[in-house]
Design an enzyme around this catalytic site. Structure first.
Site, PDB file in Angstrom:
ATOM      1  N   LYS A 195      -3.639   2.034 -13.115  1.00 44.70           N
ATOM      2  CA  LYS A 195      -4.000   0.836 -13.888  1.00 44.70           C
ATOM      3  C   LYS A 195      -4.795  -0.105 -12.992  1.00 44.70           C
ATOM      4  O   LYS A 195      -4.254  -0.671 -12.042  1.00 44.70           O
ATOM      5  CB  LYS A 195      -2.740   0.098 -14.365  1.00 44.70           C
ATOM      6  CG  LYS A 195      -3.100  -1.049 -15.282  1.00 44.70           C
ATOM      7  CD  LYS A 195      -2.012  -2.091 -15.394  1.00 44.70           C
ATOM      8  CE  LYS A 195      -2.195  -3.245 -14.467  1.00 44.70           C
ATOM      9  NZ  LYS A 195      -3.391  -4.067 -14.664  1.00 44.70           N
ATOM     10  N   CYS A 218      -6.238  -9.600   1.775  1.00 46.02           N
ATOM     11  CA  CYS A 218      -4.832  -9.685   2.197  1.00 46.02           C
ATOM     12  C   CYS A 218      -4.671  -9.805   3.705  1.00 46.02           C
ATOM     13  O   CYS A 218      -3.688 -10.361   4.168  1.00 46.02           O
ATOM     14  CB  CYS A 218      -4.076  -8.483   1.663  1.00 46.02           C
ATOM     15  SG  CYS A 218      -4.946  -6.951   1.998  1.00 46.02           S
ATOM     16  N   GLU A 222      -0.173 -17.963   0.843  1.00 46.80           N
ATOM     17  CA  GLU A 222      -1.452 -17.284   0.702  1.00 46.80           C
ATOM     18  C   GLU A 222      -2.326 -18.090  -0.269  1.00 46.80           C
ATOM     19  O   GLU A 222      -1.982 -18.215  -1.439  1.00 46.80           O
ATOM     20  CB  GLU A 222      -1.161 -15.884   0.128  1.00 46.80           C
ATOM     21  CG  GLU A 222      -2.233 -14.876   0.303  1.00 46.80           C
ATOM     22  CD  GLU A 222      -1.861 -13.519  -0.297  1.00 46.80           C
ATOM     23  OE1 GLU A 222      -1.094 -13.461  -1.288  1.00 46.80           O
ATOM     24  OE2 GLU A 222      -2.360 -12.510   0.221  1.00 46.80           O
ATOM     25  N   GLU A 260       2.007  -2.545  -1.245  1.00 52.21           N
ATOM     26  CA  GLU A 260       1.020  -3.192  -0.357  1.00 52.21           C
ATOM     27  C   GLU A 260       0.797  -4.581  -0.918  1.00 52.21           C
ATOM     28  O   GLU A 260       0.036  -4.757  -1.880  1.00 52.21           O
ATOM     29  CB  GLU A 260      -0.301  -2.413  -0.371  1.00 52.21           C
ATOM     30  CG  GLU A 260      -0.245  -1.045   0.269  1.00 52.21           C
ATOM     31  CD  GLU A 260      -0.058  -1.099   1.770  1.00 52.21           C
ATOM     32  OE1 GLU A 260      -0.163  -2.182   2.361  1.00 52.21           O
ATOM     33  OE2 GLU A 260       0.216  -0.034   2.344  1.00 52.21           O
TER      34      GLU A 260
HETATM   35  P1  NAD Z   1      -1.574  -9.405  -8.828  1.00 50.14           P
HETATM   36  O1  NAD Z   1      -0.220  -9.187  -8.275  1.00 50.14           O
HETATM   37  O2  NAD Z   1      -1.797 -10.539  -9.731  1.00 50.14           O
HETATM   38  O3  NAD Z   1      -2.065  -8.118  -9.606  1.00 50.14           O
HETATM   39  C1  NAD Z   1      -2.088  -6.837  -8.988  1.00 50.14           C
HETATM   40  C2  NAD Z   1      -1.898  -5.799 -10.052  1.00 50.14           C
HETATM   41  O4  NAD Z   1      -0.541  -5.885 -10.518  1.00 50.14           O
HETATM   42  C3  NAD Z   1      -2.789  -5.995 -11.276  1.00 50.14           C
HETATM   43  O5  NAD Z   1      -3.269  -4.749 -11.715  1.00 50.14           O
HETATM   44  C4  NAD Z   1      -1.835  -6.603 -12.283  1.00 50.14           C
HETATM   45  O6  NAD Z   1      -2.200  -6.344 -13.608  1.00 50.14           O
HETATM   46  C5  NAD Z   1      -0.543  -5.894 -11.929  1.00 50.14           C
HETATM   47  N1  NAD Z   1       0.667  -6.547 -12.409  1.00 50.14           N
HETATM   48  C6  NAD Z   1       0.876  -7.862 -12.638  1.00 50.14           C
HETATM   49  N2  NAD Z   1       2.123  -8.054 -13.118  1.00 50.14           N
HETATM   50  C7  NAD Z   1       2.723  -6.839 -13.196  1.00 50.14           C
HETATM   51  C8  NAD Z   1       3.999  -6.385 -13.620  1.00 50.14           C
HETATM   52  N3  NAD Z   1       4.930  -7.209 -14.078  1.00 50.14           N
HETATM   53  N4  NAD Z   1       4.267  -5.055 -13.548  1.00 50.14           N
HETATM   54  C9  NAD Z   1       3.346  -4.200 -13.072  1.00 50.14           C
HETATM   55  N5  NAD Z   1       2.112  -4.576 -12.689  1.00 50.14           N
HETATM   56  C10 NAD Z   1       1.795  -5.878 -12.733  1.00 50.14           C
HETATM   57  O7  NAD Z   1      -2.541  -9.442  -7.555  1.00 50.14           O
HETATM   58  P2  NAD Z   1      -4.101  -9.742  -7.595  1.00 50.14           P
HETATM   59  O8  NAD Z   1      -4.206 -11.210  -7.830  1.00 50.14           O
HETATM   60  O9  NAD Z   1      -4.822  -8.767  -8.436  1.00 50.14           O
HETATM   61  O10 NAD Z   1      -4.501  -9.391  -6.076  1.00 50.14           O
HETATM   62  C11 NAD Z   1      -4.322 -10.261  -5.056  1.00 50.14           C
HETATM   63  C12 NAD Z   1      -3.033  -9.953  -4.299  1.00 50.14           C
HETATM   64  O11 NAD Z   1      -3.071  -8.626  -3.822  1.00 50.14           O
HETATM   65  C13 NAD Z   1      -2.877 -10.822  -3.084  1.00 50.14           C
HETATM   66  O12 NAD Z   1      -1.545 -11.250  -2.954  1.00 50.14           O
HETATM   67  C14 NAD Z   1      -3.248  -9.888  -1.942  1.00 50.14           C
HETATM   68  O13 NAD Z   1      -2.736 -10.258  -0.703  1.00 50.14           O
HETATM   69  C15 NAD Z   1      -2.759  -8.583  -2.427  1.00 50.14           C
HETATM   70  N6  NAD Z   1      -3.464  -7.474  -1.777  1.00 50.14           N
HETATM   71  C16 NAD Z   1      -2.785  -6.745  -0.820  1.00 50.14           C
HETATM   72  C17 NAD Z   1      -3.424  -5.705  -0.160  1.00 50.14           C
HETATM   73  C18 NAD Z   1      -2.707  -4.894   0.890  1.00 50.14           C
HETATM   74  O14 NAD Z   1      -3.242  -3.891   1.336  1.00 50.14           O
HETATM   75  N7  NAD Z   1      -1.514  -5.275   1.309  1.00 50.14           N
HETATM   76  C19 NAD Z   1      -4.747  -5.391  -0.470  1.00 50.14           C
HETATM   77  C20 NAD Z   1      -5.402  -6.138  -1.451  1.00 50.14           C
HETATM   78  C21 NAD Z   1      -4.736  -7.177  -2.095  1.00 50.14           C
END
Ligand code: NAD
Length: 495
Positions: free
Chosen positions: A192, A300, A398, A266
């Protein structure tokens, strides 16, 4: 081109029209209709225009995708590593052959500079090539006798069906970090993408549809709480991996608990950058410019929290402010591109502006930047905040935007303690010319990656992943193949 108080801003002009993917859910090797007619708008955040719509997927869509993966998994698992590697190498070639198209689409959907989109696609290609090689080189310990008359063999098996949930900051690259090792290890999968940035991932599916056996890779678009949650709780999904925020990771882990499936997280980060008094300050400031503002700080591992020794703080801040003033802001490719692009969405732009407002209320000093840039698009000036006291909110949360904070410290012990005072544990960097410090400090830092005199350099051969609130599980490297497979002990009695 316009000038704000101190920055050059480049506007979109005649941006190339991206080649959009087909409409539908990619299930069983083809784009098919969702069970619902509802859609989600997909925007170009550099202009605020709606580019297209994708299906707002449903539980039924996920169930269909998982069923396709269950049907496909045995055939894919039975292929030799050599055959799976051949498919991954073809995928890498297809991405390379469609590089311009994918870069344009990714930049249009994220507002990121063309140079960042280019880097994302190059890295994605290398992830597929690395995983192809790793699939063939991946071994387990040799057979051995550990009980009388018995010989033990370790089989390395795929996990089965892997569910994947990706974020918006590097949409195709984060998908590649999962698809490549998951397929290399012999699993089928359902992915997804973020509802905000699904286009390049769907385009990839269209481009590689004839290379990957039907049902091995399925993509379902839609909201996290519906599609992501169903993937997490589905009884036929054997492992769920999410790259995203801590909150979403917690929800995924909670949903996964009902079926006791494996979870790979992650999550967020707040990388400290520890600058000692013996550091090359010019290099450290350039490192923060590159590592703190890459992808507009929507990263991140971004170098967003500087801890600098008090004796060199004034000089370091001077150099950093000079570096940051040179940053150009703008739409992808506009007038020869820019160093930072837009925030991903109007909601995220509002979040970053609210953080800047709190910084002002807390009486911290904004040494450069700190303002929104007039629309269209969601642009914010690169910002450096100084006079940040120990324990300040900006140092531990963050912001995920172009905002770098600077704190000072007096002793090495204080630097280490303060750097570790965060719920995150993804990445950190240490800047020093002292060889003893360059060995001792990284060992004391609680982060999955620690750079010395560098920041944000990533290699496909090396693992990426965090400790503490940043999650568990490793992307990239042979460790990702380990995470996306399972060991089985088979013991032969030959007595
Ligand atoms: P987000 O958590 O809002 O969304 C990430 C994904 O999770 C999306 O596809 C979203 O639809 C899904 N999601 C949201 N609620 C959910 C639920 N209840 N159940 C299952 N899936 C759900 O994050 P974002 O805003 O898209 O991305 C930014 C975040 O990602 C930041 O916190 C960043 O640090 C992190 N990030 C981490 C890494 C890493 O390698 N550690 C890499 C890139 C981004």
């Amino acid at each position: 081109m316009t000038e704000t108080a101190s920055f050059t801003v480049r506007r979109a002009g005649n941006a190339p029209v991206p080649s959009l993917p087909p409409f539908g859910q990619f299930i069983g090797g083809a784009f098919i209709a969702s069970s619902s007619a509802s859609t989600v708008d997909v925007e170009n955040p550099a202009t605020g225009e709606v580019l297209t719509q994708v299906p707002a997927g449903t539980v039924e869509d996920v169930d269909a995708a998982v069923a396709a993966a269950v049907t496909a998994k045995a055939g894919w698992a039975a292929k030799t590593p050599k055959d799976r590697a051949a498919v991954l190498l073809r995928i890498a070639d297809i991405i390379e052959g469609n590089r311009d198209l994918l870069e344009t689409l990714e930049a249009a959907n994220t507002g990121k500079p063309a140079a960042v989109a280019e880097d994302d696609i190059s890295s994605a290609i290398d992830t597929f090539r690395f995983s192809a090689g790793a699939a063939r080189a991946f071994t387990t310990p040799g057979a051995g006798d550990y009980a009388e008359n018995h010989t033990s063999v370790i089989l390395r098996e795929p996990v089965g069906v892997v569910g994947v949930i990706t974020p918006w900051n590097y949409p195709l690259l984060m998908a590649a970090w999962k698809i490549a090792p998951i397929l290399a290890a012999g699993n089928a999968m359902v992915l997804k993408p973020s509802e905000q940035t699904p286009l390049a991932t769907l385009k990839l599916a269209e481009l590689i549809a004839s290379e990957v056996p039907s049902g091995v890779l399925n993509i379902v678009t839609g909201p996290g709480p519906v599609v992501g949650n169903r993937i997490s709780e589905h009884p036929d999904v054997d492992l769920v991996a999410i790259t995203g925020s801590v909150g979403s990771g917690q929800k995924v882990a909670a949903s996964a608990a009902s079926t006791v499936k494996r979870v790979h997280l992650e999550l967020g980060g707040k990388a400290p950058v520890v600058v000692f008094d013996d550091a090359d300050l010019e290099a450290a400031a350039k490192g923060v410019r590159a590592g703190g503002f890459w992808n507009g700080g929507q990263e991140c591992g971004a170098a967003t929290r500087v801890l600098v020794h008090e004796s060199v703080a004034k000089k370091f801040i001077e150099v950093l402010v000079r570096e940051v003033q040179e940053i150009t802001i703008g739409a992808p490719g506009a007038e020869g591109d820019a160093e930072i692009g837009s925030m991903i969405s109007s909601a995220h732009y509002d979040r970053v502006l609210a953080a800047l407002e709190d910084i002002r209320k807390d009486g911290l000093t904004i040494a450069v930047g700190g303002n929104a840039i007039d629309g269209p698009g969601y642009f914010i000036e690169p910002t450096v905040v100084t006079n940040v006291p120990a324990g300040a909110t900006i140092a531990s949360t963050e912001i995920f935007g172009p905002v770098v904070s600077v704190e000072t410290f007096s002793t090495d012990e204080e630097a280490v303690t303060r750097a570790n005072e965060t719920v995150y544990g993804l990445a950190a960097s240490v800047w020093t010319t002292d060889s003893a410090r360059s060995f001792s400090i990284p060992r004391q830092l609680d982060f999955g990656t620690v750079w010395v005199n560098s920041h944000l350099v990533i290699a496909n051969e090396m693992p990426w992943g965090g400790f503490k609130g940043s999650g568990y599980g490793r992307d990239l490297s042979i460790y990702a193949l380990e995470d996306f497979s399972r060991t089985k002990h088979v013991m032969y009695n030959h007595g």
